[in-house]
Design a protein around this motif. Sequence first.
Motif, PDB file in Angstrom:
ATOM      1  N   GLU A   1      49.296  18.023  51.084  1.00 34.92           N
ATOM      2  CA  GLU A   1      50.133  18.875  51.928  1.00 34.92           C
ATOM      3  C   GLU A   1      50.804  18.063  53.037  1.00 34.92           C
ATOM      4  N   GLU A   2      50.101  17.078  53.586  1.00 40.06           N
ATOM      5  CA  GLU A   2      50.690  16.239  54.631  1.00 40.06           C
ATOM      6  C   GLU A   2      51.898  15.479  54.107  1.00 40.06           C
ATOM      7  N   ASP A   3      51.783  14.955  52.892  1.00 37.80           N
ATOM      8  CA  ASP A   3      52.904  14.220  52.310  1.00 37.80           C
ATOM      9  C   ASP A   3      54.063  15.152  51.982  1.00 37.80           C
ATOM     10  N   ARG A   4      53.788  16.378  51.608  1.00 37.08           N
ATOM     11  CA  ARG A   4      54.871  17.336  51.337  1.00 37.08           C
ATOM     12  C   ARG A   4      55.627  17.671  52.616  1.00 37.08           C
ATOM     13  N   GLU A   5      54.906  17.789  53.705  1.00 35.50           N
ATOM     14  CA  GLU A   5      55.560  18.075  54.981  1.00 35.50           C
ATOM     15  C   GLU A   5      56.433  16.895  55.410  1.00 35.50           C
ATOM     16  N   ILE A   6      55.940  15.688  55.209  1.00 38.48           N
ATOM     17  CA  ILE A   6      56.712  14.502  55.550  1.00 38.48           C
ATOM     18  C   ILE A   6      57.965  14.432  54.668  1.00 38.48           C
TER      19      ILE A   6
ATOM     20  N   PRO B   1      65.284  13.457  55.178  1.00 38.21           N
ATOM     21  CA  PRO B   1      66.453  13.928  54.417  1.00 38.21           C
ATOM     22  C   PRO B   1      66.784  13.059  53.221  1.00 38.21           C
ATOM     23  N   SER B   2      66.302  11.840  53.144  1.00 40.18           N
ATOM     24  CA  SER B   2      66.647  10.970  52.008  1.00 40.18           C
ATOM     25  C   SER B   2      65.687  11.162  50.920  1.00 40.18           C
TER      26      SER B   2
END
Length: 129
Positions: free
Chosen positions: A118-123, A128-129
């Motif tokens: 979930e942390e990586d999905r938020e990042i 934007p890239s």
Amino acid sequence: MTIEIIGTYAVAICLLIGSGFVAVGVIGLLKFNDSMTRLHAPTKVGTVGIGALLLASMAHSFVLGDSSIHEMLIMVFLFVTAPISANFIAKVNIHLRSCSAPPAPSNDIAWSTLNVSEEDREIAKLDPS
């Protein structure tokens, strides 16, 4: 037997081995029905087949008395780029879900799979890239 005759036999053997590997790669490319299995035949077998054909070309030029290392450069380029391109094609197929995903790992739930924390999905949403 002279060195020219031995060289000619070596060239003939390399040509037969190379054409046999290329033929097996073509048959595998036509016979397999999934993109991931279809990827295996030309990258693995084709690389060895083309390598043997280039080796035959090098041996033939040395038998004639010429020196030719262009084929060696082609072989090095082929052996370096073929596994990398096959890896990228396989990753695209996995991410597009056009094939079955790899099995879940035994110890870590995010290693070598499409599971993302979930942390990586938020990042990823913030980037934007």
